[in-house]
Design a protein around this motif. Sequence first.
Motif, short mmCIF file in Angstrom:
data_model
loop_
_atom_site.label_atom_id
_atom_site.label_comp_id
_atom_site.label_asym_id
_atom_site.label_seq_id
_atom_site.Cartn_x
_atom_site.Cartn_y
_atom_site.Cartn_z
N ASP A 69 0.88 -1.17 0.00
CA ASP A 69 0.00 0.00 0.00
C ASP A 69 0.91 1.21 0.00
O ASP A 69 1.49 1.57 1.02
N LEU A 70 1.06 1.83 -1.19
CA LEU A 70 2.03 2.90 -1.38
C LEU A 70 1.39 4.09 -2.08
O LEU A 70 0.37 3.95 -2.75
N TRP A 71 2.01 5.27 -1.94
CA TRP A 71 1.51 6.47 -2.62
C TRP A 71 2.67 7.31 -3.12
O TRP A 71 3.80 7.19 -2.65
N THR A 72 2.35 8.18 -4.07
CA THR A 72 3.30 9.16 -4.58
C THR A 72 2.52 10.33 -5.16
O THR A 72 1.29 10.26 -5.30
N GLU A 73 3.20 11.41 -5.47
CA GLU A 73 2.59 12.56 -6.15
C GLU A 73 3.30 12.80 -7.47
O GLU A 73 4.53 12.70 -7.53
N LEU A 74 2.52 13.10 -8.50
CA LEU A 74 3.06 13.41 -9.81
C LEU A 74 2.40 14.68 -10.32
O LEU A 74 1.25 14.97 -9.99
N ASP A 75 3.14 15.43 -11.13
CA ASP A 75 2.64 16.72 -11.60
C ASP A 75 1.88 16.69 -12.92
O ASP A 75 0.96 17.46 -13.12
N GLU A 76 2.27 15.80 -13.81
CA GLU A 76 1.74 15.83 -15.18
C GLU A 76 0.86 14.62 -15.50
O GLU A 76 1.20 13.49 -15.12
N PRO A 77 -0.23 14.85 -16.23
CA PRO A 77 -1.07 13.72 -16.65
C PRO A 77 -0.30 12.65 -17.43
O PRO A 77 -0.57 11.46 -17.28
N ALA A 78 0.68 13.05 -18.22
CA ALA A 78 1.47 12.09 -19.00
C ALA A 78 2.25 11.15 -18.08
O ALA A 78 2.39 9.96 -18.37
N GLU A 79 2.76 11.69 -16.96
CA GLU A 79 3.47 10.85 -15.99
C GLU A 79 2.52 9.83 -15.36
O GLU A 79 2.88 8.67 -15.16
N ALA A 92 8.05 -3.39 -15.48
CA ALA A 92 8.91 -2.66 -14.54
C ALA A 92 8.58 -1.18 -14.64
O ALA A 92 8.20 -0.68 -15.72
N TRP A 93 8.71 -0.46 -13.52
CA TRP A 93 8.45 0.98 -13.55
C TRP A 93 9.44 1.65 -14.49
O TRP A 93 10.63 1.37 -14.44
N PRO A 94 8.96 2.56 -15.36
CA PRO A 94 9.87 3.23 -16.28
C PRO A 94 10.83 4.19 -15.59
O PRO A 94 11.82 4.61 -16.18
N ARG A 95 10.54 4.55 -14.35
CA ARG A 95 11.43 5.43 -13.58
C ARG A 95 11.10 5.28 -12.10
O ARG A 95 10.15 4.62 -11.74
N ASP A 96 11.86 5.95 -11.26
CA ASP A 96 11.61 5.94 -9.82
C ASP A 96 10.50 6.95 -9.52
O ASP A 96 10.67 8.14 -9.79
N TYR A 97 9.41 6.48 -8.99
CA TYR A 97 8.28 7.36 -8.68
C TYR A 97 8.28 7.86 -7.25
O TYR A 97 7.37 8.57 -6.84
N GLY A 98 9.28 7.49 -6.46
CA GLY A 98 9.35 7.97 -5.09
C GLY A 98 8.23 7.44 -4.21
O GLY A 98 7.67 8.18 -3.39
N TRP A 99 7.88 6.18 -4.38
CA TRP A 99 6.78 5.59 -3.61
C TRP A 99 7.04 5.69 -2.12
O TRP A 99 8.15 5.48 -1.66
N GLN A 100 5.99 6.00 -1.36
CA GLN A 100 6.06 6.06 0.09
C GLN A 100 4.98 5.16 0.67
O GLN A 100 3.92 5.00 0.07
N SER A 101 5.25 4.61 1.83
CA SER A 101 4.29 3.72 2.47
C SER A 101 3.04 4.49 2.87
O SER A 101 3.12 5.57 3.44
N ALA A 102 1.89 3.91 2.55
CA ALA A 102 0.61 4.51 2.96
C ALA A 102 0.14 3.94 4.29
O ALA A 102 -0.89 4.33 4.81
N VAL A 103 0.92 3.01 4.83
CA VAL A 103 0.57 2.36 6.08
C VAL A 103 1.46 2.94 7.17
O VAL A 103 2.69 2.89 7.06
N PRO A 104 0.87 3.51 8.24
CA PRO A 104 1.71 4.05 9.31
C PRO A 104 2.54 2.94 9.96
O PRO A 104 2.08 1.80 10.05
N PRO A 105 3.76 3.25 10.37
CA PRO A 105 4.57 2.24 11.04
C PRO A 105 3.87 1.74 12.30
O PRO A 105 3.11 2.49 12.94
N GLU A 106 4.14 0.51 12.66
CA GLU A 106 3.53 -0.07 13.85
C GLU A 106 3.89 0.79 15.06
O GLU A 106 5.03 1.20 15.24
N GLY A 107 2.87 1.10 15.88
CA GLY A 107 3.08 1.91 17.06
C GLY A 107 2.93 3.40 16.82
O GLY A 107 2.94 4.19 17.76
N ALA A 108 2.79 3.82 15.55
CA ALA A 108 2.62 5.24 15.26
C ALA A 108 1.21 5.67 15.62
O ALA A 108 0.26 4.92 15.45
#
Length: 110
Positions: A69-79, A92-108
């Motif tokens: 469960d991951l998220w990222t932000e992109l600026d352009e519709p083409a991206e 495979a992803w065409p580039r690094d999208y900077g994915w971040q976990s959408a799940v809070p770490p345990e205990g957060a």
Amino acid sequence: MNDPLPITVATEDGALLPGPTVTSLRALLDRIGGAGDRFAVAERETGAYLQTWREADSPFLVERRDGQDLWTELDEPAEVAELFVAWARTEAWPRDYGWQSAVPPEGAES
């Protein structure tokens, strides 16, 4: 480009687009951001989805759930379209999208 992608896309207005082509998916993502037309959810199989949300001219918030469960932000519709196509084809992803976990770490605190 005209072969159907193995996904179904739902939009905020309730429309379903089964097996969109790359061209029709790009057109759909180009328009996202207006009132009543702020998100698109692509499903590859039950429980595996990629979705995007955009308000007006803000960046696209993209979330994926496909074993992670991951998220990222992109600026352009083409991206966003590039990402949706790669995900639909399980490429495979065409580039690094900077994915971040959408799940809070345990205990957060939430």
